[in-house]
Design an enzyme around this catalytic site. Structure first.
Site, PDB file in Angstrom:
ATOM      1  N   ASN A 211       0.853  -1.201   0.000  1.00  0.00           N
ATOM      2  CA  ASN A 211       0.000   0.000   0.000  1.00  0.00           C
ATOM      3  C   ASN A 211       0.882   1.242   0.000  1.00  0.00           C
ATOM      4  O   ASN A 211       2.105   1.137  -0.058  1.00  0.00           O
ATOM      5  CB  ASN A 211      -0.954  -0.033   1.197  1.00  0.00           C
ATOM      6  CG  ASN A 211      -0.196  -0.083   2.499  1.00  0.00           C
ATOM      7  OD1 ASN A 211       0.535   0.837   2.840  1.00  0.00           O
ATOM      8  ND2 ASN A 211      -0.347  -1.185   3.238  1.00  0.00           N
ATOM      9  N   ASP A 280      -4.287  -6.431   5.183  1.00  0.00           N
ATOM     10  CA  ASP A 280      -5.268  -7.314   5.826  1.00  0.00           C
ATOM     11  C   ASP A 280      -5.214  -8.723   5.241  1.00  0.00           C
ATOM     12  O   ASP A 280      -5.548  -9.695   5.915  1.00  0.00           O
ATOM     13  CB  ASP A 280      -6.683  -6.732   5.641  1.00  0.00           C
ATOM     14  CG  ASP A 280      -6.893  -5.508   6.529  1.00  0.00           C
ATOM     15  OD1 ASP A 280      -6.362  -5.519   7.655  1.00  0.00           O
ATOM     16  OD2 ASP A 280      -7.552  -4.549   6.091  1.00  0.00           O
ATOM     17  N   LYS A 290       8.518 -17.472 -10.826  1.00  0.00           N
ATOM     18  CA  LYS A 290       7.742 -16.359 -11.404  1.00  0.00           C
ATOM     19  C   LYS A 290       6.521 -16.894 -12.170  1.00  0.00           C
ATOM     20  O   LYS A 290       6.650 -17.832 -12.973  1.00  0.00           O
ATOM     21  CB  LYS A 290       8.649 -15.574 -12.353  1.00  0.00           C
ATOM     22  CG  LYS A 290       7.992 -14.342 -12.915  1.00  0.00           C
ATOM     23  CD  LYS A 290       8.941 -13.595 -13.837  1.00  0.00           C
ATOM     24  CE  LYS A 290       8.183 -12.462 -14.501  1.00  0.00           C
ATOM     25  NZ  LYS A 290       8.945 -11.850 -15.577  1.00  0.00           N
ATOM     26  N   PRO A 308      -2.866 -12.101  10.270  1.00  0.00           N
ATOM     27  CA  PRO A 308      -3.218 -11.883  11.681  1.00  0.00           C
ATOM     28  C   PRO A 308      -3.400 -10.391  11.934  1.00  0.00           C
ATOM     29  O   PRO A 308      -2.704  -9.573  11.334  1.00  0.00           O
ATOM     30  CB  PRO A 308      -1.994 -12.412  12.443  1.00  0.00           C
ATOM     31  CG  PRO A 308      -0.890 -12.468  11.454  1.00  0.00           C
ATOM     32  CD  PRO A 308      -1.516 -12.634  10.095  1.00  0.00           C
ATOM     33  N   ASP A 309      -4.340 -10.051  12.799  1.00  0.00           N
ATOM     34  CA  ASP A 309      -4.500  -8.638  13.181  1.00  0.00           C
ATOM     35  C   ASP A 309      -3.581  -8.392  14.382  1.00  0.00           C
ATOM     36  O   ASP A 309      -3.816  -8.901  15.480  1.00  0.00           O
ATOM     37  CB  ASP A 309      -5.965  -8.337  13.533  1.00  0.00           C
ATOM     38  CG  ASP A 309      -6.166  -6.837  13.696  1.00  0.00           C
ATOM     39  OD1 ASP A 309      -5.392  -6.211  14.452  1.00  0.00           O
ATOM     40  OD2 ASP A 309      -7.082  -6.301  13.057  1.00  0.00           O
ATOM     41  N   LYS A 344     -14.072   0.432  15.305  1.00  0.00           N
ATOM     42  CA  LYS A 344     -12.797  -0.297  15.158  1.00  0.00           C
ATOM     43  C   LYS A 344     -12.061  -0.380  16.492  1.00  0.00           C
ATOM     44  O   LYS A 344     -11.476  -1.396  16.843  1.00  0.00           O
ATOM     45  CB  LYS A 344     -11.929   0.425  14.112  1.00  0.00           C
ATOM     46  CG  LYS A 344     -10.870  -0.433  13.504  1.00  0.00           C
ATOM     47  CD  LYS A 344     -10.169   0.290  12.355  1.00  0.00           C
ATOM     48  CE  LYS A 344     -10.711  -0.119  11.006  1.00  0.00           C
ATOM     49  NZ  LYS A 344     -10.005   0.522   9.886  1.00  0.00           N
TER      50      LYS A 344
HETATM   51  O1  PMT Z   1       2.979   5.979   6.574  1.00  0.00           O
HETATM   52  P1  PMT Z   1       2.422   7.315   6.099  1.00  0.00           P
HETATM   53  O2  PMT Z   1       2.587   7.519   4.616  1.00  0.00           O
HETATM   54  O3  PMT Z   1       2.937   8.463   6.900  1.00  0.00           O
HETATM   55  O4  PMT Z   1       0.830   7.270   6.323  1.00  0.00           O
HETATM   56  C1  PMT Z   1       0.314   7.256   7.608  1.00  0.00           C
HETATM   57  C2  PMT Z   1      -0.858   6.282   7.718  1.00  0.00           C
HETATM   58  C3  PMT Z   1      -2.007   6.753   6.843  1.00  0.00           C
HETATM   59  C4  PMT Z   1      -0.422   4.874   7.271  1.00  0.00           C
HETATM   60  C5  PMT Z   1      -1.250   6.268   9.229  1.00  0.00           C
HETATM   61  O5  PMT Z   1      -1.653   7.539   9.614  1.00  0.00           O
HETATM   62  C6  PMT Z   1      -2.379   5.276   9.487  1.00  0.00           C
HETATM   63  O6  PMT Z   1      -3.555   5.598   9.391  1.00  0.00           O
HETATM   64  N1  PMT Z   1      -2.009   4.012   9.856  1.00  0.00           N
HETATM   65  C7  PMT Z   1      -2.955   2.909   9.978  1.00  0.00           C
HETATM   66  C8  PMT Z   1      -3.315   2.397   8.611  1.00  0.00           C
HETATM   67  C9  PMT Z   1      -4.231   1.190   8.676  1.00  0.00           C
HETATM   68  O7  PMT Z   1      -3.848   0.157   8.267  1.00  0.00           O
HETATM   69  O8  PMT Z   1      -5.360   1.419   9.265  1.00  0.00           O
HETATM   70  P2  PMT Z   1      -6.515   0.274   9.448  1.00  0.00           P
HETATM   71  O9  PMT Z   1      -7.726   1.079   9.717  1.00  0.00           O
HETATM   72  O10 PMT Z   1      -6.541  -0.633   8.279  1.00  0.00           O
HETATM   73  O11 PMT Z   1      -6.040  -0.539  10.708  1.00  0.00           O
HETATM   74  C10 PMT Z   1      -6.418  -0.195  12.033  1.00  0.00           C
HETATM   75  C11 PMT Z   1      -5.304  -0.476  13.008  1.00  0.00           C
HETATM   76  O12 PMT Z   1      -5.040  -1.887  13.063  1.00  0.00           O
HETATM   77  C12 PMT Z   1      -3.993   0.179  12.674  1.00  0.00           C
HETATM   78  O13 PMT Z   1      -3.422   0.607  13.880  1.00  0.00           O
HETATM   79  C13 PMT Z   1      -3.170  -0.955  12.054  1.00  0.00           C
HETATM   80  O14 PMT Z   1      -1.766  -0.780  12.279  1.00  0.00           O
HETATM   81  C14 PMT Z   1      -3.702  -2.161  12.803  1.00  0.00           C
HETATM   82  N2  PMT Z   1      -3.647  -3.407  12.036  1.00  0.00           N
HETATM   83  C15 PMT Z   1      -4.351  -3.529  10.872  1.00  0.00           C
HETATM   84  C16 PMT Z   1      -4.349  -4.731  10.210  1.00  0.00           C
HETATM   85  C17 PMT Z   1      -3.601  -5.807  10.749  1.00  0.00           C
HETATM   86  N3  PMT Z   1      -3.564  -6.980  10.135  1.00  0.00           N
HETATM   87  N4  PMT Z   1      -2.917  -5.642  11.876  1.00  0.00           N
HETATM   88  C18 PMT Z   1      -2.923  -4.467  12.543  1.00  0.00           C
HETATM   89  O15 PMT Z   1      -2.285  -4.325  13.573  1.00  0.00           O
END
Ligand code: PMT
Length: 422
Positions: A211, A280, A290, A308-309, A344
């Site tokens: 991403n 995710d 390849k 895993p989350d 969330k």
């Molecule tokens: O890195 P930059 O370019 O500076 O951008 C910053 C950012 C946009 C990445 C940052 O500000 C941000 O929002 N980070 C979280 C991005 C994200 O994945 O959000 P989410 O809503 O999908 O996930 C929610 C939370 O769960 C996050 O804290 C994430 O780290 C965590 N997560 C998500 C999926 C996963 N499998 N494991 C996790 O721990």
């Protein structure tokens, strides 16, 4: 709202170099941010900047004469030296540095500096050859070992026409350096774990899914945590950010690797901040060779399975252990961000959720700015205007420190306008 410099007493000492003409802007900037500024000038400095200008921008009398009965009666040099929260010397000439290093006190500014027990910040400005001269190097070395802080000089075009090192750094840089000196170590003795950047999920040996996360937000938080005195571990995906001195940095590629790295560190942390954009899903199968279009034809289906989350796992482990770090998650949303982030936070089980609506211009992925709202489990929230990620990182660390100290979320600091968005 009250900013960092509100009611701080700053002495700005100006010595006699051409960069003295920039001192009024520095004084104005300090005052705009709420500081009370007292100006102490050398006679030579008054050849470059007028008393009237300095008096007007500081809105106070100017001090320049050690032997003036009226000035000494009004504000003795010992009192000036003792009462200020910070003494800033900008510009500091080679001559003044040499005097300071040798304890010479033959005018008001050098006498004040000799009598000063508290923090002193020096911003040198001079010709490049003078800056590199062994005598100046000796002065700087001595002063640093005496505990004097330096900011600059910068590199660029100098008054003498050379392009060299010797410029007075910008007033915002001087003020930020001053803030760092005065800022208490609000996270001293605390251990902070931060995740940052994207993850990379391999499909075959040459392809992956990822991403747009640049790691900038996580980096800003890590730098703010170090400045606040914390021991920091930064677990990050593939990014091109510079290393941060004084912290443990762990580079990973995939969500699973990030998960294991976090698993190794969460228990020894007081705070865990999850700024990483973790994928995710990952490809169920990673081809060892390849994938060839000759074999797959017009369509390629990649079967995805959930990663895993990491945040939810740490929240679960903490629950099972009955103790663990304060958990700050991030939510990257598009539209109805607060409602989605609230849900969330509950679903993942973190204590604080930092919401950014990444559909807004200048917010979220791969930009230098962000606009965030912090939610807590009690339904309170804190929001700031669009600001640099560095500034937002500092505010988030302030919030974390206050929550750890049981002071709650009622922290709002006013950013100087150009710090908010630069
Ligand atoms: O890195 P930059 O370019 O500076 O951008 C910053 C950012 C946009 C990445 C940052 O500000 C941000 O929002 N980070 C979280 C991005 C994200 O994945 O959000 P989410 O809503 O999908 O996930 C929610 C939370 O769960 C996050 O804290 C994430 O780290 C965590 N997560 C998500 C999926 C996963 N499998 N494991 C996790 O721990």
């Amino acid at each position: 709202m009250v900013g960092f410099w509100h009611d701080k007493r700053v002495v700005v000492g100006i010595s006699g170099g051409i960069a003295a003409y920039k001192a009024p802007a520095l004084i104005r900037r300090f005052r705009e941010q709420g500081a009370e500024v007292t100006v102490v000038v050398t006679k030579a400095a008054l050849e470059f900047v007028t008393r009237l200008t300095l008096q007007t921008v500081s809105d106070r009398p100017i001090y320049d004469d050690l032997f003036s009965l009226s000035q000494e009666q009004d504000m003795g040099h010992i009192r000036l030296a003792q009462e200020a929260d910070l003494v800033v010397v900008a510009p500091a000439t080679a001559n003044l540095l040499a005097k300071m290093a040798n304890g010479l006190a033959d005018d008001l500014l050098s006498t004040l500096l000799l009598a000063r027990l508290g923090p002193v910040l020096v911003a040198p400005a001079m010709n490049g050859a003078m800056w590199r001269h062994p005598a100046t190097c000796r002065s700087v070395e001595t002063l640093k070992s005496d505990g004097i802080a330096f900011v600059g000089p910068g590199h660029g075009s100098l008054a003498c026409g050379d392009v060299d090192t010797g410029r007075l750094v910008d007033d915002t840089v001087i003020i930020e350096a001053g803030r760092r000196i005065l800022e208490p170590n609000i996270l001293a003795g605390r251990t902070v774990l931060i995740t940052a950047g994207p993850t990379r999920e391999a499909v075959d040996p040459v392809r992956y899914m990822t991403n747009r996360s640049s790691g900038k937000m996580g980096w800003a938080i890590a730098k703010a945590a170090v400045r606040a005195g914390a021991e920091v571990t930064l677990i990050h995906g593939p990014v091109s950010q510079p290393p941060i001195a004084g912290i443990q940095m762990i580079a990973v590629q995939s969500a699973e690797q990030m998960y294991h790295a976090v698993q190794d560190h969460w228990q020894v942390s007081d705070v865990a901040v999850f700024a990483a954009a973790v994928a995710d899903y990952r490809s169920k199968y990673q081809a060892t060779e390849k994938i060839k279009k000759e074999k797959k034809g017009n369509q390629l289906s990649v079967e995805m399975i959930q990663n895993p989350d990491i945040l939810a796992s740490v929240a679960q482990w903490r629950k099972e252990a009955g103790a663990g770090p304060l958990l700050m998650g991030f939510a990257a949303e598009t539209g109805q961000a607060l409602e989605k982030a609230q849900r969330k936070m509950v679903r993942k089980g973190c204590d604080l959720m930092v919401v950014n609506d990444v559909a807004e211009p200048g917010v979220g992925f791969d930009v230098d700015t962000n606009r965030v709202v912090v939610l807590d489990q009690a339904g309170r929230n804190l929001s700031w205007p669009l600001g640099t990620k560095n500034w937002i990182g500092t505010q988030l660390i302030n919030v974390v420190a206050r929550v750890l100290n049981g002071q709650g979320m009622d922290v709002m600091t006013e950013a100087p306008p150009d710090e908010r968005v630069k």
